[in-house]
Design an enzyme around this catalytic site. Structure first.
Site, PDB file in Angstrom:
ATOM      1  N   LEU A   1       3.478  20.779  26.819  1.00  9.79           N
ATOM      2  CA  LEU A   1       4.374  19.776  25.905  1.00  9.79           C
ATOM      3  C   LEU A   1       3.469  20.019  24.609  1.00  9.79           C
ATOM      4  O   LEU A   1       2.386  20.676  24.536  1.00  9.79           O
ATOM      5  CB  LEU A   1       4.252  18.804  26.814  1.00  9.79           C
ATOM      6  CG  LEU A   1       4.881  18.284  28.010  1.00  9.79           C
ATOM      7  CD1 LEU A   1       4.524  16.974  28.703  1.00  9.79           C
ATOM      8  CD2 LEU A   1       6.358  18.765  27.840  1.00  9.79           C
ATOM      9  N   SER A   2       4.082  19.220  23.710  1.00  8.33           N
ATOM     10  CA  SER A   2       3.445  19.491  22.434  1.00  8.33           C
ATOM     11  C   SER A   2       2.280  18.634  22.465  1.00  8.33           C
ATOM     12  O   SER A   2       1.358  19.227  21.567  1.00  8.33           O
ATOM     13  CB  SER A   2       4.630  18.759  21.366  1.00  8.33           C
ATOM     14  OG  SER A   2       4.745  17.240  21.608  1.00  8.33           O
ATOM     15  N   GLU A   3       1.987  17.599  23.226  1.00  6.40           N
ATOM     16  CA  GLU A   3       0.722  17.163  23.362  1.00  6.40           C
ATOM     17  C   GLU A   3       0.228  16.694  24.524  1.00  6.40           C
ATOM     18  O   GLU A   3       1.338  16.058  25.408  1.00  6.40           O
ATOM     19  CB  GLU A   3       0.534  15.920  22.455  1.00  6.40           C
ATOM     20  CG  GLU A   3       0.818  16.101  21.061  1.00  6.40           C
ATOM     21  CD  GLU A   3      -0.353  16.874  20.448  1.00  6.40           C
ATOM     22  OE1 GLU A   3      -1.522  17.121  20.788  1.00  6.40           O
ATOM     23  OE2 GLU A   3      -0.295  17.275  19.017  1.00  6.40           O
ATOM     24  N   THR A   4      -0.918  16.967  25.304  1.00  3.78           N
ATOM     25  CA  THR A   4      -1.569  16.046  26.292  1.00  3.78           C
ATOM     26  C   THR A   4      -2.546  15.345  25.969  1.00  3.78           C
ATOM     27  O   THR A   4      -3.364  15.807  25.370  1.00  3.78           O
ATOM     28  CB  THR A   4      -2.018  17.243  27.334  1.00  3.78           C
ATOM     29  OG1 THR A   4      -0.789  18.266  27.945  1.00  3.78           O
ATOM     30  CG2 THR A   4      -2.555  16.502  28.609  1.00  3.78           C
TER      31      THR A   4
END
Length: 261
Positions: free
Chosen positions: A42-45
């Protein structure tokens, strides 16, 4: 370890920007967090670890750790309140950008973030070519994280078709492109591109609004703004621009609950 996927800056599931939130049981190596973020893709974790006076919070894209992330901070606050039964009325996160806080309001969850003002700079030919622009934009600038380009109208922004391989060479975290909104109740719109850290187009970028907020506040002469990010998923953000800080509010929805082996 508990893991959640939350859609941030979303009114319902499958809108906004999905972030994974990992609740750590102890300190973990950077390399391990990087591999988890790559696995989540995902774009961020976000990685949360309980501390004496709040939580430590770190953000990883599939390719790199970043200094500031709005949607994964919103997702983290949502996970703590909605999933883990956190009772604190105000959450404090210790991050690479200092202490960030979250409170619940009528607009959802409100984050207190630093301003990242934009300063004008030249729009070099390589940037224009990467964005597919044949003429210089109405404004070009940047801050310590991103470049910013202003287009004349929402239609021009919607039609934009960047060359992501060329954008990877821009010497910045990413490129924000913005325009005045043509929609009632929306002050400005934007799209955000981060191919250099593994995200061609980010669905909704809270940290970008640390620069967009003061940029549009100065132009519109107002401190209270409503913004829409025009990705395929879209996301709505409510902004209050102060002299040194910006409050960014939005809603979040849990879409997955699990455990990390």
């Amino acid at each position: 370890m508990k893991m959640y996927i939350t859609d941030a800056f979303a009114e319902k599931a499958f809108q906004g920007n999905p972030a994974a939130v990992c609740i750590l049981d102890e300190e973990r190596p950077d390399s391990w967090m990087g591999r988890v973020a790559a696995e989540m893709n995902l774009s961020e974790t976000a990685f949360l670890l309980k501390k004496e006076n709040g939580y430590s919070l770190r953000w990883f894209t599939p390719e790199a750790e970043v200094d500031l992330c709005g949607h994964a901070t919103l997702a983290s606050a949502h996970a703590l309140w909605a999933e883990l039964g956190e009772t604190s009325e105000k959450l404090a996160f210790d991050t690479r950008s200092g202490i960030l806080t979250a409170v619940r309001t009528e607009d959802g969850i409100e984050l207190d973030f630093p301003l990242e003002p934009v300063q004008p700079c030249e729009a070099e030919p390589e940037l224009l070519a990467a964005l597919g622009l044949s003429t210089s934009p109405a404004y070009a600038g940047g801050n310590r994280m991103d470049r910013l380009v202003l287009l004349p109208d929402e239609e021009s922004l919607t039609a934009l078709k960047p060359d992501f391989s060329m954008l990877r060479n821009v010497p910045a975290r990413g490129v924000i492109v913005t325009a005045p909104s043509s929609r009632p109740g929306i002050d400005f719109v934007s799209r955000c591109f981060y191919p250099g850290i593994g995200i061609d187009e980010d669905p909704v970028t809270g940290s970008a609004h640390c620069g967009l907020g003061p940029f549009w506040s100065e132009r519109l002469g107002r401190s209270e703004l409503t913004a829409l990010q025009l990705s395929k998923r879209q996301g709505l953000l409510k902004l209050h621009v102060g002299s040194e800080r910006i409050r960014i509010a939005g809603r979040a929805v849990t879409v997955l609950r699990g455990e990390l082996a």
